[in-house]
Scaffold this motif. Structure first.
Motif, PDB file in Angstrom:
ATOM      1  N   ARG A   1     -18.214  66.645 119.848  1.00  0.00           N
ATOM      2  CA  ARG A   1     -19.001  65.499 119.387  1.00  0.00           C
ATOM      3  C   ARG A   1     -19.784  65.814 118.116  1.00  0.00           C
ATOM      4  O   ARG A   1     -20.122  64.921 117.363  1.00  0.00           O
ATOM      5  CB  ARG A   1     -19.971  65.057 120.487  1.00  0.00           C
ATOM      6  CG  ARG A   1     -19.293  64.645 121.786  1.00  0.00           C
ATOM      7  CD  ARG A   1     -20.284  64.091 122.780  1.00  0.00           C
ATOM      8  NE  ARG A   1     -21.420  64.978 122.982  1.00  0.00           N
ATOM      9  CZ  ARG A   1     -21.424  66.020 123.800  1.00  0.00           C
ATOM     10  NH1 ARG A   1     -20.323  66.327 124.494  1.00  0.00           N
ATOM     11  NH2 ARG A   1     -22.500  66.771 123.929  1.00  0.00           N
TER      12      ARG A   1
ATOM     13  N   SER B   1     -13.579  62.195 119.169  1.00  0.00           N
ATOM     14  CA  SER B   1     -14.920  61.858 119.662  1.00  0.00           C
ATOM     15  C   SER B   1     -16.020  62.334 118.722  1.00  0.00           C
ATOM     16  O   SER B   1     -17.202  62.209 119.044  1.00  0.00           O
ATOM     17  CB  SER B   1     -15.146  62.477 121.047  1.00  0.00           C
ATOM     18  OG  SER B   1     -14.191  62.017 121.982  1.00  0.00           O
TER      19      SER B   1
ATOM     20  N   ARG C   1     -18.871  62.635 116.224  1.00  0.00           N
ATOM     21  CA  ARG C   1     -19.871  61.713 115.689  1.00  0.00           C
ATOM     22  C   ARG C   1     -20.703  62.346 114.578  1.00  0.00           C
ATOM     23  O   ARG C   1     -21.197  61.628 113.708  1.00  0.00           O
ATOM     24  CB  ARG C   1     -20.798  61.234 116.811  1.00  0.00           C
ATOM     25  CG  ARG C   1     -20.082  60.443 117.899  1.00  0.00           C
ATOM     26  CD  ARG C   1     -21.040  59.955 118.970  1.00  0.00           C
ATOM     27  NE  ARG C   1     -20.336  59.231 120.018  1.00  0.00           N
ATOM     28  CZ  ARG C   1     -20.030  57.937 119.960  1.00  0.00           C
ATOM     29  NH1 ARG C   1     -20.378  57.228 118.893  1.00  0.00           N
ATOM     30  NH2 ARG C   1     -19.394  57.355 120.957  1.00  0.00           N
TER      31      ARG C   1
ATOM     32  N   PRO D   1     -12.630  58.246 113.725  1.00  0.00           N
ATOM     33  CA  PRO D   1     -12.944  56.880 114.160  1.00  0.00           C
ATOM     34  C   PRO D   1     -14.382  56.660 114.581  1.00  0.00           C
ATOM     35  O   PRO D   1     -14.882  55.536 114.520  1.00  0.00           O
ATOM     36  CB  PRO D   1     -11.998  56.665 115.349  1.00  0.00           C
ATOM     37  CG  PRO D   1     -11.758  58.041 115.897  1.00  0.00           C
ATOM     38  CD  PRO D   1     -11.774  58.952 114.699  1.00  0.00           C
ATOM     39  N   LYS D   2     -15.076  57.733 115.022  1.00  0.00           N
ATOM     40  CA  LYS D   2     -16.420  57.554 115.561  1.00  0.00           C
ATOM     41  C   LYS D   2     -17.499  58.245 114.731  1.00  0.00           C
ATOM     42  O   LYS D   2     -18.647  58.352 115.163  1.00  0.00           O
ATOM     43  CB  LYS D   2     -16.482  58.077 116.996  1.00  0.00           C
ATOM     44  CG  LYS D   2     -15.612  57.300 117.969  1.00  0.00           C
ATOM     45  CD  LYS D   2     -15.800  57.801 119.389  1.00  0.00           C
ATOM     46  CE  LYS D   2     -14.953  56.994 120.367  1.00  0.00           C
ATOM     47  NZ  LYS D   2     -15.152  57.457 121.773  1.00  0.00           N
TER      48      LYS D   2
ATOM     49  N   GLU E   1     -20.517  59.137 112.590  1.00  0.00           N
ATOM     50  CA  GLU E   1     -21.765  58.437 112.289  1.00  0.00           C
ATOM     51  C   GLU E   1     -22.638  59.207 111.302  1.00  0.00           C
ATOM     52  O   GLU E   1     -23.382  58.593 110.533  1.00  0.00           O
ATOM     53  CB  GLU E   1     -22.571  58.214 113.571  1.00  0.00           C
ATOM     54  CG  GLU E   1     -21.888  57.328 114.595  1.00  0.00           C
ATOM     55  CD  GLU E   1     -22.722  57.196 115.851  1.00  0.00           C
ATOM     56  OE1 GLU E   1     -23.777  57.877 115.946  1.00  0.00           O
ATOM     57  OE2 GLU E   1     -22.334  56.417 116.738  1.00  0.00           O
TER      58      GLU E   1
ATOM     59  N   SER F   1     -20.503  48.076 107.150  1.00  0.00           N
ATOM     60  CA  SER F   1     -21.320  47.958 108.356  1.00  0.00           C
ATOM     61  C   SER F   1     -22.166  46.692 108.396  1.00  0.00           C
ATOM     62  O   SER F   1     -22.602  46.266 109.468  1.00  0.00           O
ATOM     63  CB  SER F   1     -22.245  49.173 108.485  1.00  0.00           C
ATOM     64  OG  SER F   1     -23.197  49.189 107.434  1.00  0.00           O
TER      65      SER F   1
END
Length: 512
Positions: free
Chosen positions: A80, A112, A114, A136-137, A139, A192
């Motif tokens: 993550r 997964s 981030r 894809p995830k 952040e 966003s």
């Protein structure tokens, strides 16, 4: 009656294992737990691979880790957060290309992921960035912003293909990245609908992020809900564009203006737009700078506009033109006024590279402070310092910078013994310890004769966490006489060599 069945760790319900093992921090501890049994391995493996952090001491294992992850992509699915502060770039061409291929393959399997911090200079390439843009995830993305560092080079156009992010941090951006910054920020807004929450730009006395660039960013940043803005080492960035930007950031809570070219005369105008501010980091211009005399009065004016402030950091890390260090000194009465203005809510106070007189420390009245960094000169009254530190009843971490080198661990222990029972970490210069307490039984005989014994035995143990203590990241290497870095945040230091963040190697952060 049958004999009681022996209870072991293997007898624990599997549902409890995660709660028991989750507090483990060091990878070695998690690795050992994973070898206990099949059940423990199932619980521990996601904890072990959930946050991968590779720093200077881990360079030798990068190749092995990459091969493991390429051969077992199911482990990549568990990641993550990935922090890559080191990267094997000094390889022959064929090995470098293979490492690049492995890195891209790993990133494509991190479905997964981030948080990604890829800060080693020369480690980014077009191939790696292409894989990053497909996450894809994602952040949070922190990167070394130099597009042509040998052996790595890449096109700034990749930054326009990033997924919508919450946090974007640039370490040492070059002119190509700086010129594209308004377009990058606009791309994030369009993807966003609200743009970034956090923007960090960390330069090193660089002119590339200047007034012109910041003026071009104002219309875009005004469309965001920016909560954190950190601008460090931008030598050609003045206060004018910042003053025009702040009214358009009503949700701003964290502001860092470090080693920029912002005159303290702007602070009074800044203060009108910082009512919601929770944390503030600023730098002193230096004792011989033309702005030095008005710095602390102007800073107090700014602080009067931040009634919600909970964290305050001030430091100076420069040297005189002669190369001889000259120390700035905190103005008389500054900490008294600071305590009056924001002391009731302040939880963190950090002052390094700026000497504090004993009276200034005594006047620091902040009952909620949990994290404290102070900087003393050559003359130290340990008894007075003990009494002052004892007034901070919620202290969790304490670090004392000073010019004296003759203070022993026993002296530091005596300081810790007078601090609040909440104290868990203490440091002196470039040494850091965990504070440990063990209850001691007092025998009846001792109680009868009145022997003086501590009900709790306090000891200091060597710092052994797999990250640098935050206080040393604030230090800016003043105690080692090394050319200092710019940023205070832990994330920033991946851009600089290990010997530039407060200690030359791990052996300096030790007990004695």
């Amino acid at each position: 009656m049958g004999s009681r069945e022996k209870t072991t760790f293997a007898s624990l319900p599997v549902d409890l294992l995660h709660s028991i093992l989750a507090p483990l921090i060091r990878p070695g501890d998690l690795w050992g737990a994973a070898l206990v049994s099949r059940e423990w391995n199932i619980v521990t493996t996601p904890l072990l691979y959930g946050h991968l952090r590779l720093i200077g001491r881990d360079l030798d294992i990068v190749g092995k880790l990459f091969r493991t992850l390429v051969d077992a992509p199911q482990l990549c699915h568990l990641i993550r957060s990935l922090e890559l502060r080191v990267y094997p770039i000094s390889l022959i061409l064929s090995e470098r290309l293979e490492t690049e291929r492995q890195a891209a393959a790993i990133l494509r399997s991190c479905v997964s992921l981030r948080v990604l911090r890829w800060t080693r200079k020369g480690a980014l390439t077009d191939r790696v960035l292409e894989a990053i843009t497909e996450l894809p995830k994602l952040e949070v993305f922190e990167l070394n912003g130099h597009t042509s560092l040998s052996p790595g080079s890449w096109s700034v156009k990749h930054l326009l293909r990033l997924p919508p992010l919450r946090t974007l941090s640039f370490i040492l951006p070059d002119r190509l990245v700086a010129d594209a910054l308004p377009q990058i920020l606009q791309d994030q807004v369009e993807k966003s609908g609200h743009g970034l929450d956090e923007l960090t730009i960390l330069c090193r006395e660089s002119p590339v992020v200047n007034d012109k660039i910041m003026e071009a960013c104002i219309p875009v940043l005004s469309q965001t809900g920016l909560r954190t803005l950190a601008l460090a080492g931008c030598s050609k960035l003045s206060g004018a564009p910042i003053l025009r930007l702040l009214p358009n950031l009503p949700q701003l809570q964290h502001l860092a203006l470090e080693a920029d070219n912002i005159a303290p005369s702007f602070y009074a105008d800044f203060s009108r737009h910082l009512y919601r501010l929770l944390s503030l980091k600023v730098t002193h211009p230096g004792p011989r700078h033309a702005w030095a005399d008005g710095f602390f009065p102007s800073l107090l004016t700014l602080l009067r506009g931040t009634p919600l402030l909970e964290a305050f950091t001030i430091y100076h890390s420069g040297a005189a033109g002669t190369g001889v260090r000259e120390w700035a000194v905190v103005d008389d009465g500054f900490t008294r006024e600071l305590s009056h203005v924001v002391g009731a809510r302040l939880r963190k106070f950090e002052c390094s590279g700026i000497l504090m007189r004993p009276a200034s420390i005594d006047e620091l009245d902040c009952p909620l402070v949990r994290d404290l960094v102070i900087h003393l000169g050559y003359t130290i009254d340990l008894d007075r310092l003990r009494n002052t530190l004892a007034t901070f009843r919620r202290l969790r971490t304490c670090h004392v910078m000073c010019q004296r080198t003759d203070i022993k661990p026993e002296d530091v222990r005596s300081l810790a013994s007078r601090c609040s029972p909440t104290l868990a970490q203490i440091g002196w210069r470039n040494q850091v310890w965990h504070v440990k307490r063990v209850a001691v039984d007092i025998s009846e005989e001792d109680a009868v004769v009145g022997n003086s014994m501590e009900p709790v035995r306090l000891s200091l143990e060597r710092w052994n966490f797999p990250w640098w203590p935050e206080a040393l990241l604030v230090v800016r290497t003043w105690c080692l006489g090394i050319s200092p870095p710019i940023s205070q945040s832990a994330e920033a230091f991946g851009a600089f060599r290990r010997h530039r963040y407060g200690a030359e190697d791990d052996s300096l952060i030790e007990e004695d």
